[in-house]
Design a protein around this motif. Sequence first.
Motif, PDB file in Angstrom:
ATOM      1  N   CYS A 290      67.545 174.913  60.923  1.00  0.00           N
ATOM      2  CA  CYS A 290      68.335 174.194  60.501  1.00  0.00           C
ATOM      3  C   CYS A 290      68.900 173.485  58.579  1.00  0.00           C
ATOM      4  CB  CYS A 290      67.613 172.840  61.459  1.00  0.00           C
ATOM      5  SG  CYS A 290      68.793 171.614  60.484  1.00  0.00           S
ATOM      6  N   ALA A 291      69.764 174.111  58.331  1.00  0.00           N
ATOM      7  CA  ALA A 291      69.843 173.701  56.981  1.00  0.00           C
ATOM      8  C   ALA A 291      70.895 172.957  56.267  1.00  0.00           C
ATOM      9  CB  ALA A 291      70.289 175.687  56.617  1.00  0.00           C
ATOM     10  N   ALA A 292      70.004 172.132  55.543  1.00  0.00           N
ATOM     11  CA  ALA A 292      70.769 171.052  54.864  1.00  0.00           C
ATOM     12  C   ALA A 292      71.499 171.596  53.683  1.00  0.00           C
ATOM     13  CB  ALA A 292      69.204 169.937  54.830  1.00  0.00           C
ATOM     14  N   SER A 293      72.633 171.208  53.336  1.00  0.00           N
ATOM     15  CA  SER A 293      73.194 171.315  52.850  1.00  0.00           C
ATOM     16  C   SER A 293      73.988 169.424  52.004  1.00  0.00           C
ATOM     17  CB  SER A 293      74.266 172.756  53.218  1.00  0.00           C
ATOM     18  OG  SER A 293      75.018 172.531  53.595  1.00  0.00           O
ATOM     19  N   GLY A 294      74.742 169.583  50.954  1.00  0.00           N
ATOM     20  CA  GLY A 294      75.456 168.892  49.935  1.00  0.00           C
ATOM     21  C   GLY A 294      74.697 167.746  49.057  1.00  0.00           C
ATOM     22  N   SER A 295      74.574 166.717  48.528  1.00  0.00           N
ATOM     23  CA  SER A 295      74.230 166.101  47.530  1.00  0.00           C
ATOM     24  C   SER A 295      72.955 165.873  47.522  1.00  0.00           C
ATOM     25  CB  SER A 295      75.798 165.210  46.927  1.00  0.00           C
ATOM     26  OG  SER A 295      76.475 165.935  46.729  1.00  0.00           O
TER      27      SER A 295
ATOM     28  N   ASP B 156      65.834 162.836  57.258  1.00  0.00           N
ATOM     29  CA  ASP B 156      66.512 161.786  56.391  1.00  0.00           C
ATOM     30  C   ASP B 156      66.376 161.406  54.809  1.00  0.00           C
ATOM     31  OD1 ASP B 156      64.533 158.122  56.792  1.00  0.00           O
ATOM     32  OD2 ASP B 156      66.274 158.833  55.851  1.00  0.00           O
ATOM     33  N   PHE B 157      67.496 161.371  54.285  1.00  0.00           N
ATOM     34  CA  PHE B 157      67.491 161.797  53.104  1.00  0.00           C
ATOM     35  C   PHE B 157      68.122 160.930  52.190  1.00  0.00           C
ATOM     36  CE2 PHE B 157      68.549 165.919  54.910  1.00  0.00           C
ATOM     37  CZ  PHE B 157      69.353 166.397  55.254  1.00  0.00           C
ATOM     38  N   ILE B 158      67.463 161.164  50.934  1.00  0.00           N
ATOM     39  CA  ILE B 158      68.693 160.813  49.565  1.00  0.00           C
ATOM     40  C   ILE B 158      68.865 161.597  48.683  1.00  0.00           C
ATOM     41  CG2 ILE B 158      67.795 159.648  47.038  1.00  0.00           C
ATOM     42  CD1 ILE B 158      66.147 158.253  49.585  1.00  0.00           C
ATOM     43  N   TYR B 159      70.603 160.791  49.108  1.00  0.00           N
ATOM     44  CA  TYR B 159      71.481 161.485  48.765  1.00  0.00           C
ATOM     45  C   TYR B 159      72.197 161.985  47.225  1.00  0.00           C
ATOM     46  CZ  TYR B 159      74.506 158.937  51.552  1.00  0.00           C
ATOM     47  OH  TYR B 159      75.106 157.774  52.058  1.00  0.00           O
ATOM     48  N   TYR B 160      73.353 161.909  46.251  1.00  0.00           N
ATOM     49  CA  TYR B 160      74.232 161.141  45.389  1.00  0.00           C
ATOM     50  C   TYR B 160      75.606 160.944  46.268  1.00  0.00           C
ATOM     51  CZ  TYR B 160      71.015 164.212  42.074  1.00  0.00           C
ATOM     52  OH  TYR B 160      69.717 164.726  42.030  1.00  0.00           O
ATOM     53  N   SER B 161      76.042 159.839  45.998  1.00  0.00           N
ATOM     54  CA  SER B 161      77.267 159.506  46.385  1.00  0.00           C
ATOM     55  C   SER B 161      77.286 158.560  45.658  1.00  0.00           C
ATOM     56  CB  SER B 161      77.219 159.069  47.573  1.00  0.00           C
ATOM     57  OG  SER B 161      78.618 158.596  47.943  1.00  0.00           O
TER      58      SER B 161
ATOM     59  N   GLY C 184      70.433 157.996  54.093  1.00  0.00           N
ATOM     60  CA  GLY C 184      70.788 158.246  55.466  1.00  0.00           C
ATOM     61  C   GLY C 184      70.749 158.975  55.737  1.00  0.00           C
ATOM     62  N   ASP C 185      70.756 159.128  56.761  1.00  0.00           N
ATOM     63  CA  ASP C 185      70.076 159.616  57.776  1.00  0.00           C
ATOM     64  C   ASP C 185      71.659 160.568  58.548  1.00  0.00           C
ATOM     65  OD1 ASP C 185      69.754 159.283  61.317  1.00  0.00           O
ATOM     66  OD2 ASP C 185      70.158 157.525  59.421  1.00  0.00           O
ATOM     67  N   TYR C 186      71.250 161.514  59.312  1.00  0.00           N
ATOM     68  CA  TYR C 186      72.340 162.797  59.077  1.00  0.00           C
ATOM     69  C   TYR C 186      71.435 163.469  60.107  1.00  0.00           C
ATOM     70  CZ  TYR C 186      75.080 161.681  55.246  1.00  0.00           C
ATOM     71  OH  TYR C 186      75.523 161.438  54.170  1.00  0.00           O
ATOM     72  N   TRP C 187      72.751 164.077  61.596  1.00  0.00           N
ATOM     73  CA  TRP C 187      73.052 164.519  61.929  1.00  0.00           C
ATOM     74  C   TRP C 187      73.177 166.144  62.294  1.00  0.00           C
ATOM     75  CZ3 TRP C 187      68.815 163.396  66.860  1.00  0.00           C
ATOM     76  CH2 TRP C 187      68.880 162.441  66.538  1.00  0.00           C
ATOM     77  N   GLY C 188      72.537 167.181  63.039  1.00  0.00           N
ATOM     78  CA  GLY C 188      73.358 168.492  63.348  1.00  0.00           C
ATOM     79  C   GLY C 188      74.240 168.095  65.212  1.00  0.00           C
ATOM     80  N   PRO C 189      75.098 168.942  64.604  1.00  0.00           N
ATOM     81  CA  PRO C 189      76.300 169.400  66.378  1.00  0.00           C
ATOM     82  C   PRO C 189      75.007 169.655  67.169  1.00  0.00           C
ATOM     83  CG  PRO C 189      76.966 171.144  64.681  1.00  0.00           C
ATOM     84  CD  PRO C 189      75.648 170.552  63.984  1.00  0.00           C
ATOM     85  N   GLY C 190      73.921 170.260  67.279  1.00  0.00           N
ATOM     86  CA  GLY C 190      73.163 170.425  68.390  1.00  0.00           C
ATOM     87  C   GLY C 190      73.634 172.802  68.961  1.00  0.00           C
TER      88      GLY C 190
ATOM     89  N   GLN D 150      78.318 163.866  52.545  1.00  0.00           N
ATOM     90  CA  GLN D 150      77.535 163.841  51.547  1.00  0.00           C
ATOM     91  C   GLN D 150      76.466 164.852  52.048  1.00  0.00           C
ATOM     92  OE1 GLN D 150      78.794 161.149  53.145  1.00  0.00           O
ATOM     93  NE2 GLN D 150      79.309 159.725  51.732  1.00  0.00           N
ATOM     94  N   VAL D 151      76.036 165.226  53.751  1.00  0.00           N
ATOM     95  CA  VAL D 151      75.205 165.928  54.006  1.00  0.00           C
ATOM     96  C   VAL D 151      75.612 166.525  54.930  1.00  0.00           C
ATOM     97  CG1 VAL D 151      72.577 166.280  54.013  1.00  0.00           C
ATOM     98  CG2 VAL D 151      72.948 164.828  52.573  1.00  0.00           C
TER      99      VAL D 151
END
Length: 122
Positions: A22-27, A98-103, A109-115, A1-2
Amino acid sequence: QVQLVESGGGLVQAGGSLRLSCAASGSIFSINAMGWYRQAPGKQRELVAAITSGGTINYADSVKGRFTISRDNAQNTVYLHMNSLKPEDTAVYYCHGDFIYYSGGTRKGDYWGPGTQVTVSS
């Protein structure tokens, strides 16, 4: 989703500078907050800096005056400008959001990058 994609880590001498992105992408519907955490070998992951949608910024005491967090809302990107780097800043740096996303409607939900590895040599 993100998805979160980090860049900008590397090896630098003490006193040097790096900029993490850090670039966020997705819905993505909206971003509540984004920030950076780090984890050194044998230590717990800790907050480095975070910025909310309202512009509130928090820094770890250990980086105040040396690191600056900023964001580009149009690009859903957050940056960490790191100056006067010290060997103790060596760690894997993780982007978090910490995002609001479409699903099938909007979800939170919250998401982490790979580091990305940051190594500061003395």
